[in-house]
Design an enzyme around this catalytic site. Sequence first.
Site, PDB file in Angstrom:
ATOM      1  N   ASP A  24       0.849  -1.200   0.000  1.00 38.31           N
ATOM      2  CA  ASP A  24       0.000   0.000   0.000  1.00 38.31           C
ATOM      3  C   ASP A  24       0.883   1.248   0.000  1.00 38.31           C
ATOM      4  OD1 ASP A  24      -2.948   0.738   0.338  1.00 38.31           O
ATOM      5  OD2 ASP A  24      -1.982   2.037   1.806  1.00 38.31           O
ATOM      6  N   ASN A  67      -2.923  12.568  -3.239  1.00 40.15           N
ATOM      7  CA  ASN A  67      -3.822  13.022  -4.299  1.00 40.15           C
ATOM      8  C   ASN A  67      -4.415  14.387  -3.978  1.00 40.15           C
ATOM      9  OD1 ASN A  67      -3.825  11.296  -6.488  1.00 40.15           O
ATOM     10  ND2 ASN A  67      -5.387   9.932  -5.649  1.00 40.15           N
ATOM     11  N   ASP A 124      -1.477   9.582 -10.365  1.00 40.89           N
ATOM     12  CA  ASP A 124      -1.278   8.525 -11.371  1.00 40.89           C
ATOM     13  C   ASP A 124       0.201   8.325 -11.664  1.00 40.89           C
ATOM     14  OD1 ASP A 124      -3.985   8.169 -11.532  1.00 40.89           O
ATOM     15  OD2 ASP A 124      -4.245   9.199 -13.453  1.00 40.89           O
ATOM     16  N   GLU A 171      -4.512   2.280  -4.785  1.00 41.51           N
ATOM     17  CA  GLU A 171      -3.084   2.459  -4.528  1.00 41.51           C
ATOM     18  C   GLU A 171      -2.458   1.192  -3.952  1.00 41.51           C
ATOM     19  OE1 GLU A 171      -5.050   3.877  -0.655  1.00 41.51           O
ATOM     20  OE2 GLU A 171      -5.531   3.695  -2.782  1.00 41.51           O
TER      21      GLU A 171
END
Length: 308
Positions: free
Chosen positions: A175, A183, A192, A219
């Site tokens: 993770d 983000n 991204d 993610e």
Amino acid sequence: MQHLVVPTFVLDADRRVIIWNKACERLTGVPASEVLGSSDHWRAFYEEPRHCLADILALGRTEELDSLYAAHSEPGEAAHGLRAENWCIMPKVKKRLYLAIDAGPIYDEDGQLMAVVETLRDNTEQKLAQMALHSLAIKDGLTGLANRRSFDETLEADWLHAMREGAPLSLLLIDVDHFKLYNDTYGHQKGDSCLRHVAEVMTKQVFRPADLAARYGGEEFAVIMPMTDLDGAVRVAERIRIAVSDLELPHSASQTTDRVTLSVGAATVVPTMDQNPTDLINHADAALYRAKHSGRNRVVGGELVAAE
């Protein structure tokens, strides 16, 4: 036969070229004058000597089909002939083509082999389109890693194999720490890009052919490692974690450090009949939970032991 639009050549019973039609010249770039009367027809398709489909039929060496062709019919499926498909180098025209090939025998009245006819079709565009569709079906569009469907299918297959062999099977769940904050701070395009960077690291660090690196969702990433014990799985996990940290991707909103980091849960099992792949996933997920709740940017592992 000379004026057929289908590329065609014919071998006699001694495997010498007796016909090499105009379409075959156009496909291969090899003029008939270079091959007629010889057994050098392989030079039109390959860089090293090997049997073509017509040779295999003439010699009766169908056991060579598996090693020489990407796909082929079984003897008897195409009447007395053979069908196959293969990537060919085509040295004279300097391009790689995927050819669909048919070879059929011609017998005399006594049933003796007189000749073998081989016809060729250029299926390169269809093959490339098929490969592209297959890639879309098994790969994640953003990262290029295996997608969730491919992960599920591979884990199921590796689980069954490990159970048959009594061998260890390891799983990493990975993770990106505080990715939602990343983000929110840098925007989804940067997010991204961050995921692609992590995927590139995984591609470099997960290099055994039998292992599978996948995007598990959002993610979260995963690595399936057959024939790997917990110590080996943790070593791979640490390599990935350190390599991502060494990228020094800024993460000012992280509550762990000033760069992008990973938390990893590792789990290993020797599968038994009373277990299933979900047990391994749950165990890796529990290890990932412990990694997150003990400070993140770390690897936590554990072995799944069969119930007594």
